[in-house]
Design a protein around this motif. Structure first.
Motif, PDB file in Angstrom:
ATOM      1  N   ILE A   1      59.704  38.268   9.291  1.00 34.29           N
ATOM      2  CA  ILE A   1      59.734  38.909   7.970  1.00 34.29           C
ATOM      3  C   ILE A   1      58.315  39.055   7.426  1.00 34.29           C
ATOM      4  O   ILE A   1      57.920  40.127   6.941  1.00 34.29           O
ATOM      5  N   ARG A   2      57.548  37.978   7.519  1.00 36.60           N
ATOM      6  CA  ARG A   2      56.172  38.028   7.011  1.00 36.60           C
ATOM      7  C   ARG A   2      55.356  39.069   7.771  1.00 36.60           C
ATOM      8  O   ARG A   2      54.559  39.817   7.183  1.00 36.60           O
ATOM      9  N   PHE A   3      55.565  39.118   9.103  1.00 36.24           N
ATOM     10  CA  PHE A   3      54.827  40.069   9.918  1.00 36.24           C
ATOM     11  C   PHE A   3      55.162  41.510   9.516  1.00 36.24           C
ATOM     12  O   PHE A   3      54.260  42.330   9.274  1.00 36.24           O
ATOM     13  N   PHE A   4      56.457  41.834   9.450  1.00 37.78           N
ATOM     14  CA  PHE A   4      56.840  43.209   9.101  1.00 37.78           C
ATOM     15  C   PHE A   4      56.442  43.544   7.664  1.00 37.78           C
ATOM     16  O   PHE A   4      56.119  44.698   7.349  1.00 37.78           O
ATOM     17  N   GLN A   5      56.422  42.546   6.807  1.00 36.60           N
ATOM     18  CA  GLN A   5      55.995  42.763   5.432  1.00 36.60           C
ATOM     19  C   GLN A   5      54.516  43.128   5.396  1.00 36.60           C
ATOM     20  O   GLN A   5      54.105  44.043   4.663  1.00 36.60           O
ATOM     21  N   SER A   6      53.712  42.456   6.219  1.00 35.13           N
ATOM     22  CA  SER A   6      52.276  42.746   6.248  1.00 35.13           C
ATOM     23  C   SER A   6      52.007  44.131   6.802  1.00 35.13           C
ATOM     24  O   SER A   6      50.993  44.756   6.483  1.00 35.13           O
ATOM     25  N   MET A   7      52.909  44.637   7.634  1.00 35.32           N
ATOM     26  CA  MET A   7      52.745  45.970   8.219  1.00 35.32           C
ATOM     27  C   MET A   7      53.414  47.062   7.381  1.00 35.32           C
ATOM     28  O   MET A   7      53.312  48.241   7.722  1.00 35.32           O
ATOM     29  N   ALA A   8      54.101  46.650   6.319  1.00 32.86           N
ATOM     30  CA  ALA A   8      54.853  47.596   5.496  1.00 32.86           C
ATOM     31  C   ALA A   8      55.835  48.398   6.349  1.00 32.86           C
ATOM     32  O   ALA A   8      56.040  49.606   6.140  1.00 32.86           O
ATOM     33  N   ALA A   9      56.445  47.706   7.308  1.00 30.61           N
ATOM     34  CA  ALA A   9      57.409  48.333   8.215  1.00 30.61           C
ATOM     35  C   ALA A   9      58.796  48.145   7.617  1.00 30.61           C
ATOM     36  O   ALA A   9      59.501  47.169   7.935  1.00 30.61           O
ATOM     37  N   ARG A  10      59.192  49.064   6.724  1.00 34.03           N
ATOM     38  CA  ARG A  10      60.398  48.880   5.917  1.00 34.03           C
ATOM     39  C   ARG A  10      61.676  48.747   6.744  1.00 34.03           C
ATOM     40  O   ARG A  10      62.469  47.819   6.512  1.00 34.03           O
ATOM     41  N   PRO A  11      61.968  49.611   7.708  1.00 34.26           N
ATOM     42  CA  PRO A  11      63.238  49.462   8.445  1.00 34.26           C
ATOM     43  C   PRO A  11      63.320  48.132   9.205  1.00 34.26           C
ATOM     44  O   PRO A  11      64.357  47.465   9.193  1.00 34.26           O
ATOM     45  N   GLU A  12      62.212  47.768   9.871  1.00 34.31           N
ATOM     46  CA  GLU A  12      62.207  46.517  10.627  1.00 34.31           C
ATOM     47  C   GLU A  12      62.328  45.320   9.689  1.00 34.31           C
ATOM     48  O   GLU A  12      63.021  44.336   9.987  1.00 34.31           O
ATOM     49  N   LEU A  13      61.657  45.428   8.518  1.00 32.31           N
ATOM     50  CA  LEU A  13      61.718  44.335   7.546  1.00 32.31           C
ATOM     51  C   LEU A  13      63.136  44.170   7.011  1.00 32.31           C
ATOM     52  O   LEU A  13      63.637  43.047   6.884  1.00 32.31           O
ATOM     53  N   LEU A  14      63.792  45.266   6.715  1.00 28.20           N
ATOM     54  CA  LEU A  14      65.176  45.192   6.242  1.00 28.20           C
ATOM     55  C   LEU A  14      66.092  44.538   7.282  1.00 28.20           C
ATOM     56  O   LEU A  14      66.937  43.694   6.954  1.00 28.20           O
ATOM     57  N   ALA A  15      65.900  44.910   8.532  1.00 26.69           N
ATOM     58  CA  ALA A  15      66.731  44.347   9.601  1.00 26.69           C
ATOM     59  C   ALA A  15      66.492  42.841   9.742  1.00 26.69           C
ATOM     60  O   ALA A  15      67.441  42.057   9.913  1.00 26.69           O
ATOM     61  N   ALA A  16      65.233  42.433   9.652  1.00 28.46           N
ATOM     62  CA  ALA A  16      64.911  41.012   9.768  1.00 28.46           C
ATOM     63  C   ALA A  16      65.475  40.235   8.578  1.00 28.46           C
ATOM     64  O   ALA A  16      66.017  39.136   8.736  1.00 28.46           O
ATOM     65  N   LEU A  17      65.345  40.797   7.384  1.00 31.26           N
ATOM     66  CA  LEU A  17      65.892  40.139   6.195  1.00 31.26           C
ATOM     67  C   LEU A  17      67.414  40.024   6.266  1.00 31.26           C
ATOM     68  O   LEU A  17      67.993  38.989   5.904  1.00 31.26           O
ATOM     69  N   LYS A  18      68.065  41.062   6.726  1.00 30.31           N
ATOM     70  CA  LYS A  18      69.518  41.037   6.832  1.00 30.31           C
ATOM     71  C   LYS A  18      69.980  39.923   7.765  1.00 30.31           C
ATOM     72  O   LYS A  18      70.925  39.186   7.465  1.00 30.31           O
ATOM     73  N   GLN A  19      69.293  39.812   8.902  1.00 32.91           N
ATOM     74  CA  GLN A  19      69.649  38.759   9.855  1.00 32.91           C
ATOM     75  C   GLN A  19      69.380  37.383   9.260  1.00 32.91           C
ATOM     76  O   GLN A  19      70.190  36.461   9.404  1.00 32.91           O
ATOM     77  N   TYR A  20      68.268  37.241   8.561  1.00 34.95           N
ATOM     78  CA  TYR A  20      67.930  35.945   7.963  1.00 34.95           C
ATOM     79  C   TYR A  20      68.960  35.544   6.911  1.00 34.95           C
ATOM     80  O   TYR A  20      69.401  34.388   6.847  1.00 34.95           O
ATOM     81  N   LEU A  21      69.370  36.489   6.081  1.00 38.64           N
ATOM     82  CA  LEU A  21      70.297  36.175   4.994  1.00 38.64           C
ATOM     83  C   LEU A  21      71.703  35.852   5.510  1.00 38.64           C
ATOM     84  O   LEU A  21      72.476  35.197   4.816  1.00 38.64           O
ATOM     85  N   LYS A  22      72.028  36.299   6.711  1.00 34.04           N
ATOM     86  CA  LYS A  22      73.290  35.867   7.316  1.00 34.04           C
ATOM     87  C   LYS A  22      73.277  34.355   7.537  1.00 34.04           C
ATOM     88  O   LYS A  22      74.306  33.688   7.431  1.00 34.04           O
ATOM     89  N   LEU A  23      72.077  33.827   7.851  1.00 30.30           N
ATOM     90  CA  LEU A  23      71.951  32.407   8.155  1.00 30.30           C
ATOM     91  C   LEU A  23      71.674  31.579   6.902  1.00 30.30           C
ATOM     92  O   LEU A  23      72.119  30.431   6.813  1.00 30.30           O
ATOM     93  N   VAL A  24      70.923  32.164   5.951  1.00 31.62           N
ATOM     94  CA  VAL A  24      70.550  31.421   4.732  1.00 31.62           C
ATOM     95  C   VAL A  24      70.882  32.288   3.514  1.00 31.62           C
ATOM     96  O   VAL A  24      69.980  32.812   2.830  1.00 31.62           O
ATOM     97  N   PRO A  25      72.131  32.458   3.218  1.00 31.45           N
ATOM     98  CA  PRO A  25      72.503  33.335   2.101  1.00 31.45           C
ATOM     99  C   PRO A  25      72.086  32.781   0.740  1.00 31.45           C
ATOM    100  O   PRO A  25      72.068  33.527  -0.245  1.00 31.45           O
ATOM    101  N   THR A  26      71.705  31.537   0.677  1.00 33.94           N
ATOM    102  CA  THR A  26      71.322  30.931  -0.608  1.00 33.94           C
ATOM    103  C   THR A  26      69.837  31.094  -0.918  1.00 33.94           C
ATOM    104  O   THR A  26      69.369  30.636  -1.977  1.00 33.94           O
ATOM    105  N   ASP A  27      69.078  31.721  -0.038  1.00 33.82           N
ATOM    106  CA  ASP A  27      67.642  31.920  -0.290  1.00 33.82           C
ATOM    107  C   ASP A  27      67.486  33.107  -1.246  1.00 33.82           C
ATOM    108  O   ASP A  27      67.447  34.278  -0.839  1.00 33.82           O
ATOM    109  N   LEU A  28      67.370  32.805  -2.527  1.00 32.24           N
ATOM    110  CA  LEU A  28      67.365  33.854  -3.554  1.00 32.24           C
ATOM    111  C   LEU A  28      66.120  34.721  -3.487  1.00 32.24           C
ATOM    112  O   LEU A  28      66.179  35.928  -3.783  1.00 32.24           O
TER     113      LEU A  28
END
Length: 422
Positions: free
Chosen positions: A382-409
């Motif tokens: 997530i941090r890597f794609f955020q630094s690259m401003a790679a929006r589609p990849e960042l969204l995909a990484a965030l979606k996968q992360y939130l499946k595992l940690v849905p409480t990370d506001l």
């Protein structure tokens, strides 16, 4: 004095082989059969195999029913590498011969020498049926099973010998073998108890080492240290003791002593892979990272394909921020092998810190299938794609992360903000 006796005197006392040969020829012509047989036995024991063979062959020609001679000649044939001849001699012993059981034992030895233990076992079991009270058969079965790692079957054979009061056979200390058998079965406490019963003179280097290792296996680390240190003092060249001693010291958090033991051990066994790995481990734990790198490089110099050491060294390089060294290490490894997923993650971090973003992205994506359930990896991604401003990849990484940690506001807010962007 018989010619046989004179010959042995020339051999053993005078070391006069020239005259001994003359006396041997006279013994063959003039000594009686019993005297010749005794000479053959003694010559065989002394290593004069060709002369012993001539005697036994002569006696067998004169006494073709003396099957014990066939067992001697079979032993000699095995020593010469002629197993076919040995088996032919033993097969000629009839079942009603007094030497039949002895022949079965000899046959078992031949088949074991040939690497056919299942036939060896059959021969010994037949001998056991015919002579159930013969201790040498119990010993032979125990040794066969011990050699094959069939410790549960070896145990009763050795125990039977001890129950008969037999403590030594064929220069093997039965109590020592029983202890090793119990250790092979994983009965470490019982094995230690048996080792402790042995007389002091029986505690040779191998036995002392085994006892020290067993103390370590049972977490009796101070006893392990005491035992192995005593072995080191009496026999410092006994190289296997050093890894075992270092492990026991490290288990008690005596890391400087453990590292010193590793260094001493390498002085006696400079190519010991186990010691290099232990040295790397202890030096890392002591924050002596230069020494750790040295151990790792020494190990990889002798085994460039040691994937565990490559990964350990890579992890250290990543921790220390030594990115070019990490890239060089893993690039070389990739030329010969497919990398471990952790290695892809490691090299991605190094490329990212070197601002080589395309290479970093490639390796993050190679690592992703193995670490898609790993939240630490996903946060790096997530941090890597955020630094690259790679929006589609960042969204995909965030979606996968939130499946595992849905409480990370915080991550949920970031994901929502990205979705709201035009």
């Amino acid at each position: 004095m018989s010619y046989s006796e004179q010959m042995l005197t020339k051999l053993q006392e005078d070391h006069d082989w020239t005259n001994a040969k003359k006396l041997f020829a006279l013994a063959l012509r003039h000594d009686d059969d019993d005297t010749l047989f005794n000479l053959g036995e003694q010559l065989y024991g002394l290593g004069f195999t060709p002369q012993a063979k001539r005697i036994f062959e002569k006696l067998l020609r004169d006494h073709p029913d003396e099957d014990e001679l066939r067992t001697y000649l079979a032993d000699i044939a095995v020593s010469a590498g002629d197993t076919d001849q040995a088996l032919a001699l033993l097969a000629a012993i009839p079942k009603d011969s007094p030497a039949y059981v002895q022949g079965l034992l000899a046959s078992a030895d031949v088949y074991q020498t040939m690497g056919i233990p299942e036939v060896s076992e059959q021969k010994l079991k037949e001998a056991k049926r015919l002579a159930p009270d013969e201790p040498v058969i119990d010993f032979a079965l125990g040794e066969l099973y011990f050699t094959l790692g069939r410790y549960e079957e070896a145990l009763p054979e050795y125990q039977a010998l001890l129950d008969q009061g037999i403590e030594t056979m064929a220069e093997v200390l039965i109590g020592q073998r029983l202890a090793a058998t119990l250790a092979g079965m994983g009965n470490y406490e019982e094995a230690i108890a048996e080792y402790q019963k042995l007389p002091r003179e029986a505690l040779d280097a191998d036995t002392t080492y085994q006892l020290g290792v067993l103390y370590g296996e049972t977490k009796q680390y101070q006893q392990a240290i005491t035992t192995l240190t005593a072995l080191q003092q009496s026999d410092p060249d006994y190289a296997p003791l050093y890894p075992a001693l270092a492990r026991a010291q490290a288990a008690l958090n005596q890391l400087p002593d453990a590292l010193a033991t590793v260094r001493i051990g390498l002085g006696f066994d400079e190519f010991n892979s186990d010691l290099f790995k232990l040295g790397f481990n202890y030096a890392t734990r002591l924050a002596d990272e230069d020494q750790a790198v040295t151990f790792a490089k020494q190990e990889l110099a002798q085994d460039p394909d040691d994937q565990d050491m490559i990964l350990s060294l890579s992890n250290l390089y990543v921790k220390d921020g030594d990115d070019q060294a990490n890239v060089d290490l893993l690039t070389a490894a990739a030329a010969n092998h497919e990398l471990d997923p952790q290695m892809y993650w490691n090299i991605a971090k190094s490329y990212e810190r070197q601002e080589k973003m395309d290479q970093a992205k490639e390796n993050y994506l190679l690592a992703y299938p193995s670490f898609r359930e790993n939240t630490d990896f996903l946060l790096d991604l997530i941090r890597f794609f955020q630094s690259m401003a790679a929006r589609p990849e960042l969204l995909a990484a965030l979606k996968q992360y939130l499946k595992l940690v849905p409480t990370d506001l915080d991550m949920q807010d970031l994901y929502d903000d990205l979705l709201d962007e035009p």
